[in-house]
Scaffold this active site. Structure first.
Site, PDB file in Angstrom:
ATOM      1  N   ARG A  32     -10.565  -0.802  -5.764  1.00  0.00           N
ATOM      2  CA  ARG A  32      -9.597  -0.196  -4.053  1.00  0.00           C
ATOM      3  C   ARG A  32     -10.353   0.722  -3.402  1.00  0.00           C
ATOM      4  O   ARG A  32      -9.963   1.155  -2.518  1.00  0.00           O
ATOM      5  CB  ARG A  32      -8.785   0.640  -4.498  1.00  0.00           C
ATOM      6  CG  ARG A  32      -7.565  -0.150  -5.394  1.00  0.00           C
ATOM      7  CD  ARG A  32      -6.245   1.317  -5.671  1.00  0.00           C
ATOM      8  NE  ARG A  32      -5.433   0.376  -6.672  1.00  0.00           N
ATOM      9  CZ  ARG A  32      -3.917   1.510  -7.150  1.00  0.00           C
ATOM     10  NH1 ARG A  32      -3.970   2.527  -6.933  1.00  0.00           N
ATOM     11  NH2 ARG A  32      -3.501   0.454  -7.674  1.00  0.00           N
ATOM     12  N   ARG A  36      -6.034   1.592   2.429  1.00  0.00           N
ATOM     13  CA  ARG A  36      -4.253   1.959   2.847  1.00  0.00           C
ATOM     14  C   ARG A  36      -5.468   3.485   3.265  1.00  0.00           C
ATOM     15  O   ARG A  36      -4.909   4.016   3.880  1.00  0.00           O
ATOM     16  CB  ARG A  36      -3.325   2.307   2.885  1.00  0.00           C
ATOM     17  CG  ARG A  36      -2.670   2.501   1.123  1.00  0.00           C
ATOM     18  CD  ARG A  36      -2.216   2.322   0.278  1.00  0.00           C
ATOM     19  NE  ARG A  36      -1.432   2.507  -0.677  1.00  0.00           N
ATOM     20  CZ  ARG A  36      -0.329   1.876  -1.445  1.00  0.00           C
ATOM     21  NH1 ARG A  36       1.641   1.935  -0.746  1.00  0.00           N
ATOM     22  NH2 ARG A  36      -0.106   2.349  -2.465  1.00  0.00           N
ATOM     23  N   ARG A  45      -4.174  -3.350   9.828  1.00  0.00           N
ATOM     24  CA  ARG A  45      -3.232  -4.502   9.161  1.00  0.00           C
ATOM     25  C   ARG A  45      -2.008  -4.338  10.150  1.00  0.00           C
ATOM     26  O   ARG A  45      -1.081  -5.123   9.720  1.00  0.00           O
ATOM     27  CB  ARG A  45      -2.416  -2.974   7.779  1.00  0.00           C
ATOM     28  CG  ARG A  45      -1.643  -3.579   6.947  1.00  0.00           C
ATOM     29  CD  ARG A  45      -0.802  -3.385   5.395  1.00  0.00           C
ATOM     30  NE  ARG A  45      -0.322  -3.594   4.868  1.00  0.00           N
ATOM     31  CZ  ARG A  45       0.718  -3.398   3.203  1.00  0.00           C
ATOM     32  NH1 ARG A  45      -0.668  -2.783   3.177  1.00  0.00           N
ATOM     33  NH2 ARG A  45       1.763  -3.227   3.365  1.00  0.00           N
ATOM     34  N   ASP A  80      -4.790  -9.397  -4.233  1.00  0.00           N
ATOM     35  CA  ASP A  80      -3.298  -8.653  -5.267  1.00  0.00           C
ATOM     36  C   ASP A  80      -3.389  -8.858  -6.525  1.00  0.00           C
ATOM     37  O   ASP A  80      -3.526 -10.515  -6.847  1.00  0.00           O
ATOM     38  CB  ASP A  80      -1.885  -8.261  -5.394  1.00  0.00           C
ATOM     39  CG  ASP A  80      -1.564  -7.165  -5.921  1.00  0.00           C
ATOM     40  OD1 ASP A  80      -2.021  -5.973  -6.370  1.00  0.00           O
ATOM     41  OD2 ASP A  80      -0.016  -7.906  -6.585  1.00  0.00           O
ATOM     42  N   TYR A 157       4.631  -7.589 -14.913  1.00  0.00           N
ATOM     43  CA  TYR A 157       4.633  -7.387 -13.591  1.00  0.00           C
ATOM     44  C   TYR A 157       5.804  -9.167 -13.927  1.00  0.00           C
ATOM     45  O   TYR A 157       7.105  -8.943 -12.703  1.00  0.00           O
ATOM     46  CB  TYR A 157       4.348  -7.740 -12.846  1.00  0.00           C
ATOM     47  CG  TYR A 157       3.177  -6.640 -12.296  1.00  0.00           C
ATOM     48  CD1 TYR A 157       3.891  -4.894 -11.608  1.00  0.00           C
ATOM     49  CD2 TYR A 157       1.443  -5.911 -12.219  1.00  0.00           C
ATOM     50  CE1 TYR A 157       3.338  -3.840 -11.693  1.00  0.00           C
ATOM     51  CE2 TYR A 157       1.347  -4.965 -12.151  1.00  0.00           C
ATOM     52  CZ  TYR A 157       2.013  -3.915 -11.900  1.00  0.00           C
ATOM     53  OH  TYR A 157       1.276  -1.764 -11.223  1.00  0.00           O
TER      54      TYR A 157
END
Length: 346
Positions: A32, A36, A45, A80, A157
Site C-alpha cells: 500500500r 490514501r 484521486r 485491488d 469477499y
C-alpha cells in the site's frame, strides 16, 4: 529449491534479492505504498470512486509511480485484489467502513457458474495497459510488481464475509460444494491473471492471503496452502512472494513454493533466516509504529529490521500495508533508514 537460480541476473536490486543473489543492501518497498496516506495521491484521486479511479490507466499509472519520489526499490501497480473477481463477472463496490462488497454475493452453484474461471483478458485489459504504461515511464529504472488475492481471501469477499471467520466457516459448512468450487475456480483464474501479467513484463508477483492467518492449521492447509502451492508451481520462474497477515504457520508458508515469505510482527526475522537459510524473507517493520511513532523511532525500528535480516535474502517491508493515517515523514524515515548503510554491523 527455488527455480530462479538458473535464470540470468537482473539489473534490479529487488529481483536479485528475491533470487537470493548477493546484493549491496536489502531493497525496500511497502505494501500500500501508493494510497490514501499520501496527500499527493489524494489530490490525484480528487473524490472519484475507487474502481473508477483504478480503471483509469493514466491516473492509476500516476498513482502507482508516486512512491518513486521517496526512493523505494520497486513499484507495485495500483489496483485491488477484487479486480480479478470483477473480471470474472462479479462486480464490487468499495464502501468506506466495509471495504469491497460484492454486488451479488456468491450463494449457490448457479452463482458460481456465472464466474468465468478463465476470464477474457479484455476484462482486465486496463491492468495490462497499466503495467505497460508504468514500465514505459520507469525506463527500466525499477522493477514492477503485480499481485493477486489468494483464493481463500478473495473467496471471503466473493461470499460477502471478509474477515468474519465465523461467517466464512458457516458458509463452508452449509454450502461445501459452492465453497470448494469457488476456491478452485479462483485458483484457476489467479494463475491465468498473474500468468498474463508476467508474460506482459511484470518483474515479480505477490499473493495476498490477508485473512488466512486467522484459520486453524487444518483449515489453512485445506483452504489456503494447497492453493498457494498450485499457483506458485504454475507461475515459476519470476520471483513469487507470499503474504499472509500475521500468519502463525511459518512451516506451511515456507513449503508453499514461494521464493519470498513476508513476515509479520509475530515472527522473529533473524530466527526465520536461521531456520530457512534457502528462503528469502520480506518485512517486518511494524506498520502501527509507522502510524503513531516519531520519524526517529521508525528509523531505529527499520535499522533493527535490517540488522535482523543480515543484509542478504531480505527485502525490507512492513508487517502489513501502510495505514491511511501514516505521516509522510514517517514513511520517508522508513525508506531512508533501510537504504542507509549500517557500517561494520553488516
Amino acid at each position: 529449491m527455488s527455480q530462479l537460480s538458473d535464470k540470468p541476473s537482473s539489473p534490479h536490486l529487488l529481483v536479485r534479492a528475491a533470487r537470493g543473489e548477493p546484493v549491496e543492501r536489502p531493497p525496500v518497498w511497502a505494501m500500500r505504498q501508493a494510497g490514501r496516506w499520501d496527500p499527493e495521491f489524494m489530490k490525484l484521486r480528487a473524490g472519484s470512486s475507487f474502481y473508477e479511479f483504478s480503471e483509469n490507466v493514466e491516473l492509476a499509472a500516476r498513482a502507482s509511480l508516486l512512491p518513486r519520489r521517496f526512493g523505494v526499490d520497486a513499484i507495485i501497480l495500483f489496483y485491488d485484489i477484487t479486480t480479478l473477481a470483477v473480471a470474472m463477472g462479479l462486480p464490487f463496490v468499495l464502501r468506506p467502513d466495509q471495504g469491497p462488497v460484492p454486488d451479488r454475493p456468491i450463494r449457490s452453484l448457479s452463482d458460481l457458474e456465472r464466474l468465468q474461471a478463465i476470464p477474457d483478458p479484455q476484462r482486465f485489459q486496463h491492468i495490462t495497459l497499466l503495467l505497460q504504461k508504468v514500465r514505459q515511464e520507469l525506463h527500466g529504472d525499477l522493477p514492477v510488481l503485480v499481485f493477486a488475492g489468494a483464493p481463500f481471501t478473495l473467496a471471503t469477499y466473493c461470499i460477502g464475509t471478509g474477515k468474519d471467520m465465523d461467517a466464512t466457516r458457516r458458509f463452508a459448512r452449509e454450502q461445501p460444494a459452492v465453497w470448494q468450487g469457488l476456491l478452485e475456480r479462483l485458483r484457476v483464474a489467479t494463475i491465468h491473471f498473474l500468468g498474463s501479467l508476467c508474460t506482459a513484463g511484470a518483474d515479480a508477483h505477490q499473493l495476498f492471503d490477508s485473512w488466512a492467518g486467522l484459520l486453524t492449521l487444518q483449515e489453512y492447509q485445506q483452504w489456503a496452502q494447497v492453493h498457494h502451492v498450485a499457483i506458485f508451481q504454475a507461475l515459476a520462474p519470476v520471483p513469487r512472494i507470499l503474504f499472509v497477515k500475521e500468519c502463525p504457520f511459518l512451516e506451511q508458508m515456507a513449503a508453499s513454493g514461494a521464493d519470498v515469505i513476508s513476515l509479520g510482527r509475530c515472527h522473529d526475522l533473524a530466527a526465520a533466516r536461521r531456520q530457512y537459510p534457502k528462503l528469502v524473507f520480506q518485512g517486518n517493520v511494524d506498520e502501527e509504529l509507522l502510524q503513531t511513532g516519531t520519524p526517529e523511532q521508525v528509523a531505529e525500528a527499520t535499522r533493527q529490521c535490517v540488522l535482523a535480516g543480515g543484509g542478504h535474502r531480505h527485502i525490507v517491508n512492513l508487517n502489513h500495508g501502510v495505514d491511511r493515517s501514516t505521516p509522510v515523514a514517517n514513511f520517508e524515515a522508513f525508506v531512508q533508514a533501510a537504504k542507509t548503510p549500517l557500517g561494520g554491523d553488516r
